[in-house]
Every structure is written in structure tokens, then in C-alpha cells.
Design a protein around this motif. Structure first.
Motif, PDB file in Angstrom:
ATOM      1  N   LYS A   1      25.649  26.545  52.565  1.00  0.00           N
ATOM      2  CA  LYS A   1      26.661  27.080  53.463  1.00  0.00           C
ATOM      3  C   LYS A   1      26.081  28.068  54.468  1.00  0.00           C
ATOM      4  CE  LYS A   1      27.969  30.905  50.385  1.00  0.00           C
ATOM      5  NZ  LYS A   1      29.068  31.519  49.613  1.00  0.00           N
ATOM      6  N   ASP A   2      24.828  28.530  54.253  1.00  0.00           N
ATOM      7  CA  ASP A   2      24.186  29.451  55.184  1.00  0.00           C
ATOM      8  C   ASP A   2      23.461  28.730  56.313  1.00  0.00           C
ATOM      9  OD1 ASP A   2      24.910  31.871  53.809  1.00  0.00           O
ATOM     10  OD2 ASP A   2      23.430  31.349  52.277  1.00  0.00           O
ATOM     11  N   ALA A   3      23.457  27.391  56.325  1.00  0.00           N
ATOM     12  CA  ALA A   3      22.865  26.661  57.444  1.00  0.00           C
ATOM     13  C   ALA A   3      23.544  27.100  58.735  1.00  0.00           C
ATOM     14  CB  ALA A   3      23.016  25.161  57.229  1.00  0.00           C
ATOM     15  N   HIS A   4      22.757  27.328  59.784  1.00  0.00           N
ATOM     16  CA  HIS A   4      23.297  27.993  60.963  1.00  0.00           C
ATOM     17  C   HIS A   4      22.530  27.555  62.207  1.00  0.00           C
ATOM     18  CE1 HIS A   4      25.546  30.880  63.182  1.00  0.00           C
ATOM     19  NE2 HIS A   4      24.536  31.693  63.414  1.00  0.00           N
ATOM     20  N   SER A   5      23.165  27.705  63.351  1.00  0.00           N
ATOM     21  CA  SER A   5      22.511  27.457  64.639  1.00  0.00           C
ATOM     22  C   SER A   5      22.830  28.591  65.594  1.00  0.00           C
ATOM     23  CB  SER A   5      22.974  26.114  65.225  1.00  0.00           C
ATOM     24  OG  SER A   5      24.368  26.111  65.468  1.00  0.00           O
ATOM     25  N   TRP A   6      21.898  28.877  66.482  1.00  0.00           N
ATOM     26  CA  TRP A   6      22.081  29.953  67.451  1.00  0.00           C
ATOM     27  C   TRP A   6      21.349  29.588  68.736  1.00  0.00           C
ATOM     28  CZ3 TRP A   6      19.371  30.193  62.937  1.00  0.00           C
ATOM     29  CH2 TRP A   6      18.013  30.484  62.988  1.00  0.00           C
ATOM     30  N   VAL A   7      21.198  30.552  69.640  1.00  0.00           N
ATOM     31  CA  VAL A   7      20.649  30.296  70.975  1.00  0.00           C
ATOM     32  C   VAL A   7      19.435  31.189  71.203  1.00  0.00           C
ATOM     33  CG1 VAL A   7      21.128  30.319  73.466  1.00  0.00           C
ATOM     34  CG2 VAL A   7      22.938  29.705  71.846  1.00  0.00           C
ATOM     35  N   GLU A   8      18.418  30.643  71.851  1.00  0.00           N
ATOM     36  CA  GLU A   8      17.294  31.427  72.349  1.00  0.00           C
ATOM     37  C   GLU A   8      17.281  31.351  73.866  1.00  0.00           C
ATOM     38  OE1 GLU A   8      14.079  31.242  68.647  1.00  0.00           O
ATOM     39  OE2 GLU A   8      13.729  30.033  70.452  1.00  0.00           O
ATOM     40  N   VAL A   9      17.130  32.504  74.506  1.00  0.00           N
ATOM     41  CA  VAL A   9      17.127  32.616  75.972  1.00  0.00           C
ATOM     42  C   VAL A   9      15.745  33.072  76.420  1.00  0.00           C
ATOM     43  CG1 VAL A   9      18.218  33.680  77.983  1.00  0.00           C
ATOM     44  CG2 VAL A   9      19.585  33.180  75.935  1.00  0.00           C
ATOM     45  N   TYR A  10      15.246  32.457  77.492  1.00  0.00           N
ATOM     46  CA  TYR A  10      13.904  32.777  77.992  1.00  0.00           C
ATOM     47  C   TYR A  10      13.988  33.883  79.051  1.00  0.00           C
ATOM     48  CZ  TYR A  10       9.179  32.251  79.782  1.00  0.00           C
ATOM     49  OH  TYR A  10       7.877  32.491  80.158  1.00  0.00           O
ATOM     50  N   PHE A  11      13.145  34.912  78.872  1.00  0.00           N
ATOM     51  CA  PHE A  11      13.022  35.995  79.844  1.00  0.00           C
ATOM     52  C   PHE A  11      11.579  36.039  80.337  1.00  0.00           C
ATOM     53  CE2 PHE A  11      16.674  37.197  77.288  1.00  0.00           C
ATOM     54  CZ  PHE A  11      17.573  37.627  78.248  1.00  0.00           C
TER      55      PHE A  11
ATOM     56  N   GLN B   1      14.834  20.306  49.129  1.00  0.00           N
ATOM     57  CA  GLN B   1      13.606  20.868  49.671  1.00  0.00           C
ATOM     58  C   GLN B   1      13.353  20.232  51.023  1.00  0.00           C
ATOM     59  OE1 GLN B   1      11.011  19.883  46.324  1.00  0.00           O
ATOM     60  NE2 GLN B   1      10.845  22.054  45.805  1.00  0.00           N
ATOM     61  N   PHE B   2      12.560  20.922  51.831  1.00  0.00           N
ATOM     62  CA  PHE B   2      12.355  20.474  53.197  1.00  0.00           C
ATOM     63  C   PHE B   2      10.869  20.465  53.535  1.00  0.00           C
ATOM     64  CE2 PHE B   2      16.480  22.510  52.886  1.00  0.00           C
ATOM     65  CZ  PHE B   2      17.323  21.566  53.454  1.00  0.00           C
ATOM     66  N   ALA B   3      10.501  19.557  54.444  1.00  0.00           N
ATOM     67  CA  ALA B   3       9.134  19.517  54.949  1.00  0.00           C
ATOM     68  C   ALA B   3       8.954  20.464  56.126  1.00  0.00           C
ATOM     69  CB  ALA B   3       8.780  18.091  55.367  1.00  0.00           C
ATOM     70  N   THR B   4       9.948  21.263  56.408  1.00  0.00           N
ATOM     71  CA  THR B   4       9.906  22.261  57.476  1.00  0.00           C
ATOM     72  C   THR B   4       9.703  23.638  56.863  1.00  0.00           C
ATOM     73  OG1 THR B   4      11.349  20.956  58.916  1.00  0.00           O
ATOM     74  CG2 THR B   4      11.209  23.311  59.363  1.00  0.00           C
ATOM     75  N   VAL B   5       8.858  24.456  57.493  1.00  0.00           N
ATOM     76  CA  VAL B   5       8.643  25.836  57.054  1.00  0.00           C
ATOM     77  C   VAL B   5       9.650  26.732  57.771  1.00  0.00           C
ATOM     78  CG1 VAL B   5       7.050  27.792  57.049  1.00  0.00           C
ATOM     79  CG2 VAL B   5       6.209  25.485  56.555  1.00  0.00           C
ATOM     80  N   PHE B   6      10.408  27.501  56.999  1.00  0.00           N
ATOM     81  CA  PHE B   6      11.381  28.435  57.559  1.00  0.00           C
ATOM     82  C   PHE B   6      10.769  29.832  57.575  1.00  0.00           C
ATOM     83  CE2 PHE B   6      13.775  24.990  55.600  1.00  0.00           C
ATOM     84  CZ  PHE B   6      14.589  24.596  56.649  1.00  0.00           C
ATOM     85  N   TYR B   7      10.946  30.531  58.683  1.00  0.00           N
ATOM     86  CA  TYR B   7      10.323  31.847  58.810  1.00  0.00           C
ATOM     87  C   TYR B   7      11.226  32.773  59.621  1.00  0.00           C
ATOM     88  CZ  TYR B   7       8.918  29.805  63.315  1.00  0.00           C
ATOM     89  OH  TYR B   7       8.919  29.191  64.550  1.00  0.00           O
ATOM     90  N   PRO B   8      11.127  34.075  59.388  1.00  0.00           N
ATOM     91  CA  PRO B   8      11.927  35.031  60.146  1.00  0.00           C
ATOM     92  C   PRO B   8      11.224  35.424  61.447  1.00  0.00           C
ATOM     93  CG  PRO B   8      10.762  36.163  58.396  1.00  0.00           C
ATOM     94  CD  PRO B   8      10.402  34.701  58.280  1.00  0.00           C
TER      95      PRO B   8
ATOM     96  N   TRP C   1      18.478  25.397  71.950  1.00  0.00           N
ATOM     97  CA  TRP C   1      19.321  25.438  70.751  1.00  0.00           C
ATOM     98  C   TRP C   1      18.417  25.534  69.529  1.00  0.00           C
ATOM     99  CZ3 TRP C   1      20.619  21.690  66.808  1.00  0.00           C
ATOM    100  CH2 TRP C   1      21.811  21.959  66.131  1.00  0.00           C
ATOM    101  N   VAL C   2      18.712  26.475  68.643  1.00  0.00           N
ATOM    102  CA  VAL C   2      17.862  26.759  67.488  1.00  0.00           C
ATOM    103  C   VAL C   2      18.687  26.599  66.212  1.00  0.00           C
ATOM    104  CG1 VAL C   2      16.235  28.394  66.464  1.00  0.00           C
ATOM    105  CG2 VAL C   2      16.665  28.437  68.924  1.00  0.00           C
ATOM    106  N   LYS C   3      18.023  26.121  65.168  1.00  0.00           N
ATOM    107  CA  LYS C   3      18.724  25.924  63.903  1.00  0.00           C
ATOM    108  C   LYS C   3      17.862  26.399  62.745  1.00  0.00           C
ATOM    109  CE  LYS C   3      19.149  21.797  62.399  1.00  0.00           C
ATOM    110  NZ  LYS C   3      19.501  20.377  62.246  1.00  0.00           N
ATOM    111  N   GLY C   4      18.522  26.728  61.681  1.00  0.00           N
ATOM    112  CA  GLY C   4      17.854  27.214  60.475  1.00  0.00           C
ATOM    113  C   GLY C   4      18.898  27.685  59.486  1.00  0.00           C
ATOM    114  N   PHE C   5      18.689  28.881  58.955  1.00  0.00           N
ATOM    115  CA  PHE C   5      19.624  29.454  57.990  1.00  0.00           C
ATOM    116  C   PHE C   5      19.927  30.905  58.359  1.00  0.00           C
ATOM    117  CE2 PHE C   5      17.752  26.028  55.482  1.00  0.00           C
ATOM    118  CZ  PHE C   5      18.851  25.517  54.811  1.00  0.00           C
ATOM    119  N   ALA C   6      21.148  31.333  58.041  1.00  0.00           N
ATOM    120  CA  ALA C   6      21.515  32.744  58.135  1.00  0.00           C
ATOM    121  C   ALA C   6      20.773  33.520  57.040  1.00  0.00           C
ATOM    122  CB  ALA C   6      23.021  32.911  58.000  1.00  0.00           C
ATOM    123  N   PRO C   7      20.779  34.862  57.093  1.00  0.00           N
ATOM    124  CA  PRO C   7      19.981  35.639  56.127  1.00  0.00           C
ATOM    125  C   PRO C   7      20.306  35.366  54.675  1.00  0.00           C
ATOM    126  CG  PRO C   7      20.682  37.033  57.939  1.00  0.00           C
ATOM    127  CD  PRO C   7      21.375  35.725  58.128  1.00  0.00           C
TER     128      PRO C   7
END
Length: 743
Positions: free
Chosen positions: A544-554, A335-342, A519-525
């Protein structure tokens, strides 16, 4: 002597244990090579053992084995009747043509039929020699030792977990040696009374050795390894660096040092019920150190009553959105003290334990859960105390989130420009002074034809995903040497890694082009396991669904996620609304010119390299071959079973090869029908992206399918015609998949 002998029970037992040892040699082929199925090799091994045990005459076994080998080749590679001559003509012609290539060890240019025929023939000969030495001469110790050595080498130097195989081989080998010893002792003890005692004592001693040795090895305390993983050590890891040690995949707040191999972990983390598949965002980081990510300056907001609090435009704005409702229930041990959200969070509710408060990181959009409220006494005796969140972290068992995911306007982000706020540029263009210049040079080369930031983002994303230079790998992952930059090592030296490597490289390359990223991290769907009464999907998210991706600012729009990892497909929707004749950014074109079709090893149900098109030259079979075949059939007196053909796959392959229409949509639909026939059917309501992501196929095939799917969606939903170059590449990918797909 009769043609058939009556083997003793111990001979059959010895043959069984020898087959189990041979099985350990064959099992790694499916993981380490592109071999599709293993049952033909098991049939060869079992057939050779059965014939050699049952028939006493070695001279008679050879033609019977050859007849069986011909039947197996016909069953796995040909569609014509077994008693016809057409397939024999083709087999003979291919072998005759490819024999000089085999002598030159030019395996890649040989036909599939020739490679399989020659490999199977060599396998039959080797197994015949092995049965003679192990079963008849009872020289099995060397083969048991060689099998253990083979598995140890694979486990140490290749991405193959042979730990279970090593234990199985130890058991099978001991039993094989014990049975061989019993057979020898029974031949010595001629008296009936002594024979039983010898058998009993020998069997008891053998079983005791096996039970004691395996039991002690399993139950005894084991000291941790004093050396790092040999693969990482030999490929550049410092022996004292903890990153070189094999670890398990999972979500972790410490990203100060990235890289190193890891093991997949299927441990369940949480179950989510949602109306929209999306990445589960946990946190973001902005400070790249050259070896990992950290957080820079932070600004926190205390939220004492999360049930009544609402977030608005925390990540993006100015786009059409879709509302998402998701309920998360943590059922696993973690369990985590972080809230995961879509997507972008709007509200958190229905959480347990109910005494939770939230500390919200305004800069990184992370929600950290605290265990209730407490009095915060300000410095100074005259100051009044205030109520604030408890400093102790709290891990929620369940909660419900309301969020929204964007439908990104391609026109809007293309026209967003480069008028970045000063605080955005200061924080999200940061790079270490030690970053090698060639990283920026590569980014400039990849984006030389791109004009806008969005075009550059897509160019780098597609380069990392689709160029074919970078391989998704989790076990055989070398780590940088001390002082070497993480991104530079991945881009130019190792060229293999997982999501952390791809996402970090994309973020850093874009920063060298003055495009703000983080750099962003969380879980895949996760994996869909069912639906509820409201037709919401029930998803299981595992370590195994732990994942990282990228956010770009516009500018004027905020942060938009992008996916650089080739084995993942971002669920973010794009609306291709550019009203121009030509695409505004480079089409993601895999580089096919410098790549070759990967060696498929001994894959069985691959179709012929040239499909069903007629060959340019026909071989006439000499009369001597016909006489030889008839003689072999007469001597053996054996009939072969007719193969059961997969008519649908065969028909689709013929249609794909015969109808080379320029209409991409029809070609793509035929390809997907073939994929469904070979692997698994597409579920009702499942999008093409979701279906491709769910398939269990090698990474190179998944990458090609995702590229073709993206082009199909662009053509169908974006109402855009494909460029000639893109159409040519798509056709090449379709042809490559036709050669590689196998039932």
C-alpha cells in the motif's frame, strides 16, 4: 399480569440475532459518512430490544425509552449535571428553533443537538416497530432479505466492501428464521414427548441448511467476473478495458495504462533500517502517451562489481545534503530486480545473493540487478569476447545503500532560470499531440501570478494538493473513455484519483509551461515500527506504500522531487533562505470561498457548531415541560449515570474559542495539543510533518493539518512573517478543524 415478563431463552436468542442484523445496517456509517463513533447507536438498538423483550406493556416502554434517550443525549453532547435544567433548556430551545428547518429538510442549518435528538428519536420509533414485526409477529424474512439487498447495493455502487457483511447476514438471518420457526413449532406441539422431538429435528434441519449453504459458497470453485467493476463501468469505463477491473495496489514496472480502482494491500514488501525517512526511489519515466508513461531512449552502463562502484551527482548537485545509510531486507512474498534507494544513490553493498551485477540506466537513474556475469561475444569472428552482466534478472533478498538527500535552497532554485540543455528540453517537454488545450489553459491560469519556474511549480503543486477540487480516492475511481486523455479526464471530469493521477497531472501541466519534468515511482517512507541500537528507525514498507511523484529539472542543480498528492507529505527538506520581505511564490491557499463545511452526518462527539460561545438568545422552558419531565422521571424510577468528561479536550476547545490571538504559532500549538489528545500522542523525536503523516484521519483533515504545519515551519524555521491573506486562510482552516475534530 406482572409488570415484568419472563422471556423464554428463544426470545432472547431471537433478539440477539436481530441486534446482529441491525449492526450490519450501522457499520457502513463510519466508512461512508463522517460519523465518528457508533456505540450510541448500538446502545439505542440494544436498549430498545431489551425493553421490548422484558416489558409486556407497549404503552409503558415508550416513556422508559424516552428517559434512556435523554440520558444518551446528555452523555454524548452536554457537560452540565444530568439532574440540572440548563441542558434541558438548551435541548428544548434547539429543537423548537430547528423544527421548521427539519420540516423543510434543511439539515445543514440545524444545530448538532437538534439533528442528533431528532435522528435518535426516529431511530427509537423505527426499532420499536421492527421488534414488534420481527420478534412478536415473527415476520423476519422480509427484513433479512432487505438487509442483504442493502449490503449488496453498498458493495456494488459505493466504496464499501460488504462481502463479509453479506455472509454474516446470511448466517444471522438463517438463525433468526430458524429460532422463529422453533418458537412457532413449540407452541403447536403441546405434548412433552413430541416437543423435544420437534425441537431437535427443527434445530438439526436449520443447522444443516446453514452449514451446507455457507460451506458450498465458500469452498466451491468460482469463475472470474465477466464484467468490470460496476462503479468504473457506470462512470465512463469501456467494458472491454482491463483498466476498469479492481486491482491491488503495489509496485509494477508496467505503467502504459494508468487509472482504475484498486484495493489496499497490506502485504509486507521489505523492512528498512535507516537514519532518515525518505521516499524509496525505484525508476523514472519520461514519455507521456496520453494514457500512461513509458521510457524513451535509454543509455545503460554495466557495473560488474557494484561493491566498489560509487555514484556522484547522478540526480542533483549544488545543495547542502544529508548522508543516509539504509539496510533493506525483503521479508514479504514479493521481491524486485530493481534497487530502491533514498534521495541520490552513492553506493550499494552487502547484498545477497552475492553474485549480483548491475545494469544502470544513466538517463532514468534505475538500477536493474542481473544474475552474475557472462561472456558477451561480439559480432565478427575476429572479435574477442568480453565479460558482461548476465541477461537474467536477479531479485535481491537484502542490500545496504549509502545515499544523500538534499536540503534544497529555495533561493537557488528560484534563481535557477530557464537555460535548459537541449537534450533536457527535447526529452522532458514531450507531450502527445492529442492533449486537449484546456490542460495548458488551466496551467496558465493557476500560474498567472508566478514569475519563475520554481514559483510555477509550487503554484501547480499547491493547486492540486490544497484547492479542494480534487479528492484522493482509490476505489470509486472512474477511468477515461477510449480516446480520452488521462490527465484531462482527471482535471476536468472525475476530479478524484490517487497518486498516479496527481503526479501525472502535475508533470503534464508543468510541461505545457515549458518546465522539464518526469514521472517517478517507488515507495513512500512506510510505517515506523521501532528503532535499533544506533537509534536508526525501523520502517515497514508494504504494498500500500507504492507511490509516484514528480521530479522537476532546475538548471545547474538537476532533478528535485515534488509531491502533488494531497494525502502524502514529501520528506524533501527545503531551506527557506530568500532574503525578501514578500514570498517569492504564491502561498498555498486552499480555496475556502466556494466550499462548505462537509456534512458530518450523525457524528456523536462533535462539539457544538458555535463552540462554547454564548448564544444570542435564551429560551425559557415552559412549566408544562418541567411537569412532564418530573412525571417521566417518577414513572420510570430510573437513575442515569454521570458521564465521564474528557476534561483536557474540553478545556483546550474552550481556550481555542476564547483566545483568538493573532499569534499564529500559539494557535497552532494549541491545535496540535488538541489533536494529540483526541488521536495519538506525538512520539519523542518525531517531527511535526512525520506526526501529521502518521495520523489516521480523513484526507480533508490531513490536508488542512499539513497546510497549517507547512505555514508553521515557514514561520518558525524560515524566519518569514505570514502575509495577511495567508494568516486569514490559516485561521479559517483552524476554525474548520475545530468544528470537525472529534474524539
Amino acid at each position: 399480569m406482572s409488570m415484568w415478563k419472563q422471556p423464554k431463552i428463544l426470545e432472547w436468542v431471537s433478539a440477539l440475532f436481530l441486534f446482529l442484523l441491525l449492526r450490519e445496517w450501522l457499520l457502513p456509517m463510519q466508512q461512508l459518512t463522517d460519523t465518528g463513533i457508533l456505540w450510541p447507536f448500538f446502545v439505542i438498538a440494544a436498549g430498545v430490544l431489551f425493553i421490548d423483550v422484558w416489558i409486556p406493556y407497549r404503552g409503558l416502554t415508550l416513556p422508559i425509552k424516552l428517559i434512556g434517550l435523554l440520558w444518551l443525549l446528555h452523555t454524548t453532547l452536554f457537560d452540565t449535571p444530568f439532574f440540572g435544567t440548563e441542558w434541558l433548556v438548551e435541548l428544548y430551545g434547539n429543537v423548537l428553533r430547528d423544527l421548521p428547518l427539519a420540516l423543510k429538510q434543511n439539515w445543514a442549518d440545524m444545530s448538532l443537538v437538534s439533528r442528533n435528538a431528532m435522528f435518535d428519536l426516529v431511530l427509537v420509533i423505527l426499532l420499536s416497530m421492527l421488534t414488534y414485526l420481527v420478534l412478536e409477529q415473527r415476520q423476519g424474512l422480509w427484513f433479512v432479505f432487505l438487509t442483504e439487498l442493502y449490503l449488496c447495493v453498498l458493495d456494488t455502487f459505493l466504496p464499501y466492501d460488504a462481502s463479509a457483511g453479506i455472509v454474516r447476514t446470511l448466517i444471522y438471518g438463517f438463525l433468526l428464521l430458524a429460532v422463529s420457526h422453533l418458537m412457532k413449532m413449540t407452541s403447536i406441539a403441546t405434548l412433552a414427548g413430541k416437543r423435544g422431538r420437534v425441537l431437535g429435528n427443527s434445530l438439526l434441519a436449520s443447522l444443516m441448511i446453514i452449514v451446507v449453504s455457507v460451506g458450498i459458497g465458500y469452498a466451491a470453485p468460482k469463475k472470474d467476473a465477466s464484467w468490470p467493476d460496476p462503479i468504473a463501468f457506470l462512470t465512463g469505463s469501456d467494458k472491454n478495458a482491463p483498466v476498469g477491473v479492481m486491482k491491488k495496489v503495489g509496485y509494477d514496472n508496467n505503467d502504459e495504462r494508468l487509472g482504475g480502482p484498486f484495493l489496499q494491500d497490506d502485504t509486507l514488501v521489505f523492512v528498512a533500517t535507516t537514519n532518515e525517512r525518505s521516499y524509496w526511489r525505484g525508476d523514472s519515466k519520461d514519455l507521456y502517451t496520453g494514457i500512461g508513461w513509458e521510457k524513451g531512449k535509454r543509455e545503460y552502463e554495466s557495473i560488474l562489481d557494484p561493491q566498489k562502484y560509487e555514484w556522484k551527482d547522478s540526480l542533483f548537485h549544488g545543495f547542502e545534503t544529508k548522508k543516509v545509510n539504509a539496510s533493506l531486507e525483503f521479508k514479504g512474498p514479493q521481491q524486485f530486480a530493481t534497487v530502491f534507494y533514498p534521495g541520490q544513490l552513492n553506493k550499494v553493498s552487502n547484498y545477497a545473493p552475492p553474485n549480483a551485477t548491475v545494469v544502470y540506466d544513466l538517463i532514468h537513474q534505475q538500477l536493474e540487478v542481473r544474475a552474475g556475469k557472462t561472456n558477451l561475444i561480439q559480432p565478427g569472428s575476429n572479435e574477442k569476447s568480453v565479460i558482461g552482466p548476465n541477461p537474467s534478472l536477479l531479485k535481491l533478498n537484502e542490500y545496504h545503500v549509502e545515499a544523500e538527500v538534499p536540503i534544497v535552497s529555495e533561493k537557488a532554485v528560484t534563481q535557477a532560470g530557464t537555460d535548459y540543455p537541449e537534450d533536457i528540453k527535447e526529452r522532458y517537454l514531450q507531450l502527445p499531440a492529442t492533449l486537449p488545450p484546456r490542460v495548458k489553459e488551466l496551467a496558465q491560469t493557476v500560474t498567472k501570478d508566478a514569475k519563475t519556474p520554481y514559483e510555477k511549480v509550487r503554484a501547480i503543486e499547491n493547486y492540486l494538493r490544497s484547492s479542494g477540487k480534487y479528492k484522493y480516492e482509490t476505489k470509486d475511481v472512474p477511468v477515461p473513455q477510449n480516446g480520452q486523455d488521462f490527465v484531462d479526464h482527471f482535471l476536468f471530469d472525475s476530479m478524484r484519483g490517487y497518486c498516479d493521477h496527481f503526479s501525472t497531472s502535475m508533470a503534464v501541466m508543468l510541461r505545457t509551461l515549458d518546465i522539464p519534468t518526469r514521472w517517478v515511482k517507488g515507495f513512500a517512507p512506510g510505517e515506523r515500527v521501532g528503532t535499533d541500537g544506533q537509534n536508526n528507525e525501523i520502517m515497514e514498507i508494504r504494498n500500500k506504500d507504492a507511490h509516484s511523484w514528480v521530479e522537476v529539472y532546475f538548471p545547474e542543480h538537476g532533478w528535485i522531487p515534488f509531491e502533488a498528492t494531497s494525502t502524502f507529505m514529501s520528506p524533501v527538506r527545503f531551506h527557506y533562505d530568500l532574503q525578501t520581505e514578500q514570498p517569492q511564490f504564491p502561498i498555498p491557499l486552499p480555496e475556502l470561498g466556494n466550499t462548505t463545511t462537509p456534512d458530518r452526518g450523525d457524528g456523536r462527539l462533535d462539539q457544538l457548531e458555535e463552540g462554547d460561545s454564548a448564544s444570542g438568545k435564551r429560551f425559557s422552558i415552559p412549566w408544562q415541560v418541567n411537569v412532564g419531565v418530573i412525571a417521566l422521571l417518577a414513572v420510570a424510577g430510573m437513575a442515569a449515570l454521570r458521564r465521564k468528561k474528557d476534561i483536557q479536550v474540553w478545556w483546550l476547545r474552550r481556550q481555542m474559542n476564547s483566545d483568538r490571538s493573532t499569534h499564529y504559532k500559539e494557535r497552532y500549538n494549541l491545535l496540535m495539543r488538541m489533536v494529540e489528545s483526541i488521536y495519538v500522542r506525538r512520539q519523542a523525536g518525531e517531527t511535526l510533518r512525520e506526526y501529521v503523516s502518521r495520523l489516521t484521519i480523513p484526507g480533508d483533515k490531513r490536508q488542512d493539518l499539513r497546510y497549517l504545519t507547512e505555514m508553521y515551519e515557514r514561520a518558525v524555521y524560515g524566519f518569514q512573517e505570514m502575509e495577511q491573506k495567508a494568516r486569514t486562510v490559516a485561521e479559517q482552516l483552524i476554525e474548520r478543524l475545530l468544528r470537525q475534530l472529534k474524539p
